[in-house]
Design a protein around this motif. Structure first.
Motif, mmCIF file in Angstrom:
data_model
loop_
_atom_site.group_PDB
_atom_site.id
_atom_site.type_symbol
_atom_site.label_atom_id
_atom_site.label_comp_id
_atom_site.label_asym_id
_atom_site.label_seq_id
_atom_site.Cartn_x
_atom_site.Cartn_y
_atom_site.Cartn_z
ATOM 1 N N ASP A 78 -15.364 64.025 17.968
ATOM 2 C CA ASP A 78 -15.602 62.701 16.958
ATOM 3 C C ASP A 78 -15.661 61.038 17.686
ATOM 4 O O ASP A 78 -14.621 61.236 18.542
ATOM 5 N N LEU A 79 -16.165 60.114 17.517
ATOM 6 C CA LEU A 79 -16.367 59.191 18.477
ATOM 7 C C LEU A 79 -15.257 58.031 18.362
ATOM 8 O O LEU A 79 -14.809 57.592 19.442
ATOM 9 N N GLU A 80 -14.843 57.852 16.909
ATOM 10 C CA GLU A 80 -13.759 57.342 16.463
ATOM 11 C C GLU A 80 -12.348 57.398 17.100
ATOM 12 O O GLU A 80 -11.759 57.268 17.840
ATOM 13 N N VAL A 81 -12.136 59.029 17.357
ATOM 14 C CA VAL A 81 -11.466 59.709 17.516
ATOM 15 C C VAL A 81 -11.186 59.376 19.350
ATOM 16 O O VAL A 81 -10.201 59.640 20.236
ATOM 17 N N CYS A 82 -12.599 59.556 20.245
ATOM 18 C CA CYS A 82 -12.847 59.477 21.246
ATOM 19 C C CYS A 82 -12.155 58.232 21.827
ATOM 20 O O CYS A 82 -11.343 58.195 23.053
ATOM 21 N N VAL A 83 -12.685 56.960 21.025
ATOM 22 C CA VAL A 83 -12.073 56.078 21.832
ATOM 23 C C VAL A 83 -10.720 55.467 22.013
ATOM 24 O O VAL A 83 -10.287 55.237 22.488
ATOM 25 N N GLY A 84 -10.233 55.975 20.415
ATOM 26 C CA GLY A 84 -8.840 55.496 20.403
ATOM 27 C C GLY A 84 -8.403 56.567 20.946
ATOM 28 O O GLY A 84 -7.341 55.918 22.224
ATOM 29 N N LEU A 85 -8.323 58.005 21.431
ATOM 30 C CA LEU A 85 -7.768 58.714 23.222
ATOM 31 C C LEU A 85 -7.839 57.834 24.381
ATOM 32 O O LEU A 85 -6.710 58.289 24.790
ATOM 33 N N ALA A 86 -8.759 57.373 24.090
ATOM 34 C CA ALA A 86 -9.224 57.047 25.648
ATOM 35 C C ALA A 86 -8.535 55.632 25.775
ATOM 36 O O ALA A 86 -7.671 55.319 26.769
ATOM 37 N N THR A 87 -8.398 54.668 24.692
ATOM 38 C CA THR A 87 -7.817 53.881 24.869
ATOM 39 C C THR A 87 -6.413 53.395 24.534
ATOM 40 O O THR A 87 -5.323 52.604 25.694
ATOM 41 N N ALA A 88 -6.025 54.478 24.299
ATOM 42 C CA ALA A 88 -4.416 54.783 24.103
ATOM 43 C C ALA A 88 -3.949 55.432 25.284
ATOM 44 O O ALA A 88 -2.964 54.792 26.299
ATOM 45 N N ALA A 89 -4.570 56.252 25.975
ATOM 46 C CA ALA A 89 -4.326 56.771 27.294
ATOM 47 C C ALA A 89 -4.312 55.325 28.614
ATOM 48 O O ALA A 89 -3.544 56.193 29.330
ATOM 49 N N PHE A 90 -5.382 53.932 28.905
ATOM 50 C CA PHE A 90 -5.114 53.667 29.355
ATOM 51 C C PHE A 90 -3.402 52.570 29.513
ATOM 52 O O PHE A 90 -2.910 52.446 30.389
ATOM 53 N N ALA A 91 -3.523 52.399 28.084
ATOM 54 C CA ALA A 91 -2.306 51.959 27.525
ATOM 55 C C ALA A 91 -0.807 53.185 27.830
ATOM 56 O O ALA A 91 0.068 51.959 28.370
ATOM 57 N N ILE A 92 -1.168 53.577 27.580
ATOM 58 C CA ILE A 92 0.136 54.549 28.001
ATOM 59 C C ILE A 92 0.295 54.637 29.515
ATOM 60 O O ILE A 92 1.857 53.947 30.211
ATOM 61 N N GLU A 93 -0.512 54.308 30.441
ATOM 62 C CA GLU A 93 -0.438 53.926 31.714
ATOM 63 C C GLU A 93 0.174 53.083 32.348
ATOM 64 O O GLU A 93 1.169 52.568 33.354
ATOM 65 N N VAL A 94 0.047 51.988 31.362
ATOM 66 C CA VAL A 94 0.241 50.174 32.187
ATOM 67 C C VAL A 94 1.669 50.168 31.346
ATOM 68 O O VAL A 94 2.279 49.553 32.287
ATOM 69 N N LEU A 95 1.992 51.084 30.460
ATOM 70 C CA LEU A 95 3.367 50.536 29.409
ATOM 71 C C LEU A 95 4.442 51.506 30.618
ATOM 72 O O LEU A 95 5.476 50.790 30.645
ATOM 73 N N LYS A 96 3.676 52.204 31.145
ATOM 74 C CA LYS A 96 4.702 52.891 32.571
ATOM 75 C C LYS A 96 5.091 51.978 33.810
ATOM 76 O O LYS A 96 6.344 52.428 34.912
ATOM 77 N N THR A 97 4.074 50.914 33.684
ATOM 78 C CA THR A 97 4.035 49.984 35.007
ATOM 79 C C THR A 97 5.793 49.170 34.973
ATOM 80 O O THR A 97 6.115 49.042 34.080
ATOM 81 N N GLY A 98 6.511 49.480 36.499
ATOM 82 C CA GLY A 98 8.337 48.909 36.406
ATOM 83 C C GLY A 98 9.547 50.330 36.220
ATOM 84 O O GLY A 98 10.130 49.538 36.270
#
Length: 206
Positions: free
Chosen positions: A149-169
């Motif tokens: 499912d393309l939509e799920v794939c894009v959502g997972l990738a976007t969320a994965a990047f966001a999670i790593e950024v939120l860990k900063t600090g």
């Protein structure tokens, strides 16, 4: 379950037909005509062999420049096959129109019912393949990730990047403060992102 609206994905693809496809060859940037130089590639047993065409992708220059890789290009294809010919025909539209984000979004919204109907018939699988060739050209290492499912794939990738950024600090920081190309992310961040997008993958070869 993270999802991205179909019109957003489709309008983005339409917009990529406007600029030339950025490629790197022998360390030099070479802009090429989009949706040309098709190649046939195997995307694994779930997808099979599919044709793909040159298309602009920001990961091409960022990968070439940040990792000092001399030869980089990106290609795209879709199903069913006639959709690819439609994309090719759209290049005849004046670039002023193709660059019009509002107009392309409206066209994508108009196309959405048709696209969803076709997806029900042929599926909405998303397959990504990366071929890395050694400097002497003798060995090729292939990575492949496929989601049904393309939509799920894009959502997972976007969320994965966001999670790593939120860990900063925090104690779990993997991405240092600043602006980074995806290819410049530390190994820990890359590993976490790949582990997240592995979720629901029907093919995972990395």
């Amino acid at each position: 379950r993270s999802e991205v609206p179909v019109p957003t994905i489709v309008s983005g693809t339409f917009l990529l037909l406007a600029p030339p496809a950025c490629t790197f060859a022998d360390g030099e940037r070479r802009d090429r005509e989009p949706w040309t130089e098709d190649r046939d590639r195997d995307f694994g047993p779930e997808v099979g062999r599919k044709p793909v065409w040159l298309l602009d992708n920001p990961d091409v220059p960022t990968t070439a420049l940040s990792l000092n890789i001399p030869n980089v290009s990106s290609r795209f294809g879709t199903d069913p096959l006639p959709w690819n010919y439609l994309f090719g025909a759209m290049k005849a539209i004046p670039r002023k129109i193709l660059y019009d984000r509002d107009l392309m979004q409206k066209f994508a919204l108009f196309s959405e019912p048709i696209i969803r109907l076709v997806d029900k018939l042929v599926g909405a699988t998303n397959a990504m393949r990366v071929d890395a060739t050694t400097a002497d050209g003798e060995e090729v290492e292939t990575s492949m990730i496929v989601h049904d499912d393309l939509e799920v794939c894009v959502g997972l990738a976007t969320a994965a990047f966001a999670i790593e950024v939120l860990k900063t600090g925090t104690e779990g920081e993997t991405v240092p403060p600043g602006v980074h190309y995806p290819a410049e992310l530390p190994k820990a961040a890359r590993d976490n992102i790949l582990e997240a997008v592995r979720e629901e993958a029907i093919t995972y070869i990395v």
